[in-house]
Design an enzyme around this catalytic site. Structure first.
Site, PDB file in Angstrom:
ATOM      1  N   HIS A 171      54.421  46.789 155.545  1.00 28.84           N
ATOM      2  CA  HIS A 171      55.581  46.304 156.293  1.00 28.84           C
ATOM      3  C   HIS A 171      56.750  47.257 156.064  1.00 28.84           C
ATOM      4  O   HIS A 171      57.132  47.523 154.931  1.00 28.84           O
ATOM      5  CB  HIS A 171      55.973  44.897 155.852  1.00 28.84           C
ATOM      6  CG  HIS A 171      57.148  44.349 156.618  1.00 28.84           C
ATOM      7  ND1 HIS A 171      58.320  43.962 156.023  1.00 28.84           N
ATOM      8  CD2 HIS A 171      57.326  44.153 157.952  1.00 28.84           C
ATOM      9  CE1 HIS A 171      59.174  43.536 156.943  1.00 28.84           C
ATOM     10  NE2 HIS A 171      58.595  43.642 158.117  1.00 28.84           N
TER      11      HIS A 171
ATOM     12  N   GLU B 116      60.475  47.267 157.283  1.00 32.45           N
ATOM     13  CA  GLU B 116      61.683  46.789 157.963  1.00 32.45           C
ATOM     14  C   GLU B 116      62.715  47.907 157.913  1.00 32.45           C
ATOM     15  O   GLU B 116      63.058  48.402 156.839  1.00 32.45           O
ATOM     16  CB  GLU B 116      62.226  45.527 157.289  1.00 32.45           C
ATOM     17  CG  GLU B 116      63.541  45.032 157.862  1.00 32.45           C
ATOM     18  CD  GLU B 116      63.493  44.826 159.366  1.00 32.45           C
ATOM     19  OE1 GLU B 116      64.279  45.499 160.064  1.00 32.45           O
ATOM     20  OE2 GLU B 116      62.688  44.006 159.825  1.00 32.45           O
TER      21      GLU B 116
ATOM     22  N   HIS C 240      58.028  45.227 165.777  1.00 28.06           N
ATOM     23  CA  HIS C 240      58.817  44.028 166.019  1.00 28.06           C
ATOM     24  C   HIS C 240      60.257  44.409 166.355  1.00 28.06           C
ATOM     25  O   HIS C 240      60.753  45.447 165.933  1.00 28.06           O
ATOM     26  CB  HIS C 240      58.783  43.106 164.803  1.00 28.06           C
ATOM     27  CG  HIS C 240      57.533  42.292 164.726  1.00 28.06           C
ATOM     28  ND1 HIS C 240      57.534  40.928 164.555  1.00 28.06           N
ATOM     29  CD2 HIS C 240      56.231  42.654 164.831  1.00 28.06           C
ATOM     30  CE1 HIS C 240      56.293  40.480 164.547  1.00 28.06           C
ATOM     31  NE2 HIS C 240      55.470  41.517 164.705  1.00 28.06           N
ATOM     32  N   GLU C 241      60.905  43.538 167.145  1.00 28.98           N
ATOM     33  CA  GLU C 241      62.263  43.784 167.651  1.00 28.98           C
ATOM     34  C   GLU C 241      62.354  45.099 168.436  1.00 28.98           C
ATOM     35  O   GLU C 241      63.399  45.740 168.475  1.00 28.98           O
ATOM     36  CB  GLU C 241      63.305  43.781 166.525  1.00 28.98           C
ATOM     37  CG  GLU C 241      63.467  42.457 165.821  1.00 28.98           C
ATOM     38  CD  GLU C 241      62.446  42.245 164.717  1.00 28.98           C
ATOM     39  OE1 GLU C 241      62.028  41.088 164.510  1.00 28.98           O
ATOM     40  OE2 GLU C 241      62.091  43.228 164.054  1.00 28.98           O
TER      41      GLU C 241
ATOM     42  N   GLU D  53      56.187  42.777 169.048  1.00 29.83           N
ATOM     43  CA  GLU D  53      56.742  41.430 169.149  1.00 29.83           C
ATOM     44  C   GLU D  53      57.508  41.361 170.468  1.00 29.83           C
ATOM     45  O   GLU D  53      56.972  40.914 171.457  1.00 29.83           O
ATOM     46  CB  GLU D  53      57.646  41.128 167.963  1.00 29.83           C
ATOM     47  CG  GLU D  53      58.164  39.704 167.957  1.00 29.83           C
ATOM     48  CD  GLU D  53      59.198  39.482 166.891  1.00 29.83           C
ATOM     49  OE1 GLU D  53      59.206  38.403 166.287  1.00 29.83           O
ATOM     50  OE2 GLU D  53      60.035  40.385 166.665  1.00 29.83           O
TER      51      GLU D  53
ATOM     52  N   GLU E  60      57.610  32.204 165.075  1.00 32.57           N
ATOM     53  CA  GLU E  60      58.539  32.087 163.962  1.00 32.57           C
ATOM     54  C   GLU E  60      59.760  31.225 164.302  1.00 32.57           C
ATOM     55  O   GLU E  60      60.375  30.637 163.407  1.00 32.57           O
ATOM     56  CB  GLU E  60      59.006  33.481 163.529  1.00 32.57           C
ATOM     57  CG  GLU E  60      59.779  34.233 164.600  1.00 32.57           C
ATOM     58  CD  GLU E  60      60.054  35.677 164.215  1.00 32.57           C
ATOM     59  OE1 GLU E  60      59.536  36.113 163.170  1.00 32.57           O
ATOM     60  OE2 GLU E  60      60.784  36.355 164.949  1.00 32.57           O
TER      61      GLU E  60
END
Length: 704
Positions: free
Chosen positions: A413, A415, A483-484, A502, A508
């Site tokens: 992951h 971020e 994601h995002e 995503e 979520e």
């Protein structure tokens, strides 16, 4: 076979031209007919029809440039040609084994009537299920580097269709869907109330995002989107509520510019998918077909994957991403003081690895493993993360060895906290770290405002960033789940290691907002967000009420059986079993479907569908004989009619049905399900009751 038509429609002399009346140009495939014309004012227009029904009335084409000498008319039509293409290709990962790419192409050559006489080509591809078109800029001395100030593309819609829409936000696609007449579009109240979304910027109350799904009064289903969005900002659509005319709006950059272009070059494709049958919209491969073939030569390392992860427990507040309460919580030695709520610990991760190994789940994702989370939330800064430094309680080498010994692979992951510049500086370092410790896949995140400051998630700079991430990951044989990010436009064909995104409102939201996702949400998303590519929706929640301490109002608005059905209805080659191991252990018989269901497919059949109401989909596992079927409904109770004529003739199958139990209801009794088996064949039609917010999942295994 290629057929050329040349129309000499202007007499060029000394840089000037005299326009002459001309017949419209046409192209056709099946029921879809395209017409291109040049109006008396010299402005080019196009129109699309399906049989005798208009899909898009005469609509403007063109681009405005910042130098004031754009392609906004008057233009001269200097020629055109058509060609027919019929070919078949195979996706690396996908919903079907073979995809037919069959279209008639019409290329229209235009030239400015006034100096400097720049040239523009508009290329149309007409398929049996719609049209794609883009602007192409030939190599020419008077057009090299230029800046687009506005795209003038329009979609003039007949009537006042029902629209399934979210606001056209520069930074997010995570809004719930609104269903309204097109003439009633107003996003202002929804944008204001959506405080759970980290970053919002919507400059126009009548701006909607694509993919935009429409249902016309005459029964036509129309989907508007784009394909192959590369080196160009995302297109959104402004709704003129009086005329129902949609106009392209491009997401700007930090200084308000829309797109920087270099000739020779082109824009993304603008796509119109149309049918009189809703299942045909879901079956369309038009967007994938408009993308370039894979840029990755050897794709043997790109694999689908099912996984569990240290994630939902953080979303529901059981544990946290942070190791310490804040960046200032330090001991005398200047080290962070553990808060006791950190989820990404070596011991906890081993628990997930054990569960994955016991249930034949190939992967484990861990979020919150690396330093920096205390110094991020609410701060617009860089750097935050370096992507290689774990917290003291997360032993990378020990976890990797333990997982390998259990036959499980770890999923990384990363971020970025929206600091894309920082991530780009660390890309090779981060992916080399993954290679060193055996991580074959990464989930990236872009929560927050973007750095470079002023850029947007869906602008040209960030669109290029996502491609750079996919390209760098491919060099390291790493698959990516973003994601995002900007919503997908079929680039999974060109970069097949970009396996999912995503870019939409996922499961979520049932954890951190009281409204969650409405029961109709999953019956809309396949017609909208999924049109451009797979989504990491994170299905499989089994504990559907009372899962967030102190928030009894938060509830997943589906039944347990519907959560199972989502593995089939919502396509992704990367599927998470998103709930906690202990919640699966409480329902081992239902979890058997998640263990069994495939994530990569040789065939897909949409049996019945209506946007916002219901979808039933059957899929054949890649390289196998088992079929899996998912049926879902909105808040209304209904009976799914499942015709199994797609099964091979003369063969019998054992069907295991995971269905809503009598009395099941997403609101009052969501975890009530029943499992039954029966023998079926191609002549069988199953009629399965679906509870409000419910569903049914079925495995079909050849009978011995």
């Amino acid at each position: 076979m290629i057929k050329f038509r040349l129309f000499l429609l202007a007499l060029l002399a000394g840089g000037t031209a005299a326009a002459q009346p001309v017949a419209p140009l046409t192209a056709r495939q099946g029921n879809v007919r395209l017409t291109v014309a040049l109006g008396p004012d010299g402005r080019p227009t196009y129109a699309v029809a399906f049989g005798t029904k208009p899909v898009v009335n005469a609509s403007r084409l063109g681009l405005a440039l910042t130098d004031g000498r754009g392609f906004d008319g008057p233009m001269l039509l200097t020629g055109s040609e058509t060609k027919d293409v019929d070919e078949t290709w195979q996706p690396v990962l996908g919903e079907v084994k073979n995809i037919r790419n069959h279209y008639q192409q019409l290329t229209v050559h235009l030239r400015q009537a006034a100096a400097p006489g720049r040239r523009l080509d508009v290329v149309f591809r007409v398929f049996a299920d719609g049209v794609g078109f883009r602007y192409e800029f030939p190599r020419q001395p008077r057009l090299q580097y230029f800046v687009v100030s506005d795209e003038l593309t329009e979609f003039a819609l007949p009537g006042d269709p029902k629209a399934f829409w979210i606001p056209g936000d520069y930074d997010t696609n995570e809004y719930p869907y609104t269903v309204s007449k097109l003439s009633e579009v107003d996003n202002s109240a929804l944008v204001k109330s959506s405080t759970a979304i980290a970053v919002r910027e919507v400059p126009d109350a009548q701006l909607v995002a694509t993919p935009l799904m429409l249902k016309a009064n005459d029964g036509l289903y129309v989907n508007l989107h784009e394909a192959a969005q590369v080196d160009y900002p995302a297109m959104q659509l402004h709704v003129d509520r009086a005329t129902r005319r949609l106009t392209a709006r491009l997401v700007p950059d930090a200084v308000g510019t829309k797109a920087y272009v270099h000739a020779p070059g082109h824009t993304p494709w603008r796509t119109i998918i149309v049918s009189d049958k809703a299942p045909d919209i879901l079956a369309s491969k038009l967007i994938l077909n408009l993308n370039e073939p894979s840029k990755i030569g050897n794709t043997s390392w790109i694999k689908p994957m099912k996984f569990v992860g240290v994630w939902w427990e953080m979303q529901t507040g059981k544990t946290n991403w942070r190791y310490a309460d804040s960046a200032d919580t330090l001991n005398a030695a200047g080290q962070l003081i553990a808060n006791g709520h950190h989820g990404a610990t070596t011991a906890n991760v081993k628990r997930y690895i054990n569960f994955a190994a016991a249930h034949h789940i190939p992967g484990v994702l861990v979020e919150g493993w690396n330093e920096g989370w205390e110094d991020w939330f609410g701060n617009w800064k860089e750097p935050v993360f370096d992507f290689v430094t774990p917290y003291p309680d997360f032993n990378v080498a020990e976890i990797q060895q333990y997982a390998a010994g259990k036959g499980v692979q770890m999923i990384m992951h990363n971020e970025t906290s929206g600091a894309a510049t920082n991530y780009e500086q660390h890309l090779d370092t981060a992916y080399s770290f993954m290679n060193r410790y055996g991580y074959p896949a990464v989930k990236t995140g872009y929560v927050g405002r973007i750095i470079p400051r002023g850029e947007h998630h869906d602008g040209q700079w960030m669109s290029n960033h996502y491609v750079r991430v996919a390209e760098t990951a491919a060099k390291h044989h790493v698959t990516v789940d973003m994601h995002e990010s900007v919503r997908p436009t079929g680039l999974s064909r060109t970069y097949p290691n970009w396996v999912a995104s995503e870019a939409g409102r996922g499961n979520e939201y049932n954890a951190f907002t009281p409204e969650g996702n409405a029961p109709e949400h999953e019956t809309i998303m396949p017609f909208t967000r999924f049109m451009g590519g797979p989504m990491d929706y994170t299905p499989g929640i089994f504990k559907l009420k009372d899962y967030v301490a102190g928030h009894p109002e938060r509830q997943v608005r589906t039944t347990l059986a519907k959560q199972l059905a989502l593995y089939v209805v919502l396509y992704s080659p990367l599927q998470m079993a998103a709930d906690l191991p202990e919640n699966y252990t409480a329902h081992p018989d239902a979890f058997k479907f998640i263990e069994d269901v495939a994530v990569d497919w040789d065939d897909t059949r949409v049996l019945e569908a209506e946007p916002g109401e219901y979808i039933s989909t059957a899929r054949l596992e890649k390289g196998g004989e088992r079929w899996f079927l998912g049926a879902i409904t909105n808040a209304n109770r209904r009976t799914a009619t499942l015709n199994l004529s797609f099964l091979p003739r003369g063969r019998r199958y054992t069907a295991t049905l995971y269905a809503d139990a009598p009395g099941a209801d997403w609101k009052t009794n969501p975890e009530a399900y029943r499992i039954s088996t029966q023998t079926v064949s191609a002549g069988t039609t199953l009629r399965v009751p679906l509870a409000p917010g419910g569903g049914c999942a079925i495995s079909l295994v050849p009978a011995k």
